[in-house]
Design an enzyme around this catalytic site. Structure first.
Site, PDB file in Angstrom:
ATOM      1  N   SER A 171       0.856  -1.185   0.000  1.00 49.00           N
ATOM      2  CA  SER A 171       0.000   0.000   0.000  1.00 49.00           C
ATOM      3  C   SER A 171       0.891   1.233   0.000  1.00 49.00           C
ATOM      4  CB  SER A 171      -0.895   0.005   1.249  1.00 49.00           C
ATOM      5  OG  SER A 171      -1.564   1.247   1.385  1.00 49.00           O
ATOM      6  N   TYR A 183      -1.589  -0.597  10.430  1.00 50.67           N
ATOM      7  CA  TYR A 183      -1.648  -1.124   9.061  1.00 50.67           C
ATOM      8  C   TYR A 183      -0.398  -0.702   8.291  1.00 50.67           C
ATOM      9  CZ  TYR A 183      -3.655  -1.999   4.383  1.00 50.67           C
ATOM     10  OH  TYR A 183      -3.886  -2.454   3.102  1.00 50.67           O
TER      11      TYR A 183
END
Length: 318
Positions: A171, A183
């Site tokens: 990401s 995350y």
């Protein structure tokens, strides 16, 4: 001539040669090649399993809940094909599931063998560092980081044998964070794992690719809207003494507004994964993001940390 000019010219020529190489060679023929995808219950994994099935790959679609709505929908949507898609139970945190998946793949390999592993399974949540329990940190590391490593290690012998591809879902959040540091932490770790693996696998003819999506929250549903009330109720007494409900509500509203701006077109990311699996010269990294997201990554990579901190602090204060 500026000392840096020859280096820049060399880099430009290398980039041009790599692009010409990608254009000149023929794409891979999918028929007779197997691919295992993790996290196919929904999101990118679900879309990718159907796309690869329609292209002619033999697809092993790993689902956390093979009897759930997502897995059943996947089977229905693929039913019109030739039966090359197989849904299997796969919890990437469970060594027994990973071993069973490997045995299933080995017993149903098509004629050209095992071509690709797509480490797609992942989870996300919101919360400042002190708001999250140690159990949550352990869970996220196990799913997003160790789960990908666990699956990769199990399938490496097959990938080396057939000179296949390994694709990891990272990401742009690997570069910076806005309220979801847990995350971001796991994605940054995946990037470094891939960097080591990519170099080590070159001698075996195995390609390792990283996919770096921007905000696709509306497409994947990986992060549902957050509830300030639920966050507050889960805070320790020590954290409640530092923060108040109004602050938690402001942060929740900010994060939910980001989620609502996410792209709903997950096929853009699937296109990149397909290229990583089928191109004769796949990229090491595929960044699939909006221009403003790419600009943030650019600033983060090239400017002093204080510049990025100022930009993010301003965004958080709005």
């Amino acid at each position: 001539m500026c000392p840096g000019v020859p280096v820049l010219l060399l880099l430009f020529l290398l980039l041009l040669l790599s692009r010409l190489g990608r254009r000149g060679a023929a794409a891979l023929e999918p028929a007779g090649r197997a691919v295992l995808i993790t996290g196919c219950d929904s999101g990118f994994g679900h879309l990718l399993a159907l796309r690869l099935h329609r292209l002619g790959f033999t697809v092993f679609a790993g689902c956390l809940c093979p009897a759930g709505d997502g897995a059943r929908r996947l089977q229905r949507e693929a039913a019109a094909g030739t039966g090359r898609l197989r849904v299997l139970q796969l919890d990437v945190t469970c060594a027994r599931d990973v071993l069973a998946a490997k045995e299933l793949v080995l017993s149903h390999l098509p004629e050209k063998g095992f071509w690709g592993l797509v480490n797609n399974a992942g989870i996300s949540t919101f919360g400042e560092t002190g708001w999250l329990s140690m159990e949550k940190y352990e869970k996220f590391a196990d799913v997003n980081l160790l789960g990908s490593i666990r699956t990769t290690l199990a399938f490496l012998p097959l990938l080396r044998k057939y000179k296949g591809r390994i694709v990891f879902m990272s990401s742009i959040i690997a570069y910076f964070t806005l309220g979801n540091g847990i995350y971001s932490m796991t994605k940054a770790a995946i990037e470094k794992f891939c960097d080591a693996l990519r170099l080590e696998m070159k001698k075996f003819g195995v390609r390792v690719c990283i996919i770096q999506p921007g905000n696709y929250a509306r497409s994947t549903k990986i992060q549902p809207p957050v509830s300030a009330e639920e966050i507050w109720n889960e805070l320790s007494e020590e954290e409640k003494a530092v923060y108040n409900k109004e602050y938690v509500q402001e942060r929740a509203n900010f994060f939910n507004s980001i989620l609502s701006e996410g792209s709903a077109n997950g096929n853009e990311v699937v296109d990149a994964i397909v290229d990583a699996l089928t191109s004769p010269a796949p990229k090491a990294r595929y960044m699939v993001a909006k221009l403003k997201e790419k600009a943030l990554v650019f600033v983060c990579a090239l400017f002093p940390t204080t510049v990025m901190d100022s930009i993010l602090s301003y965004a958080l204060s709005k």
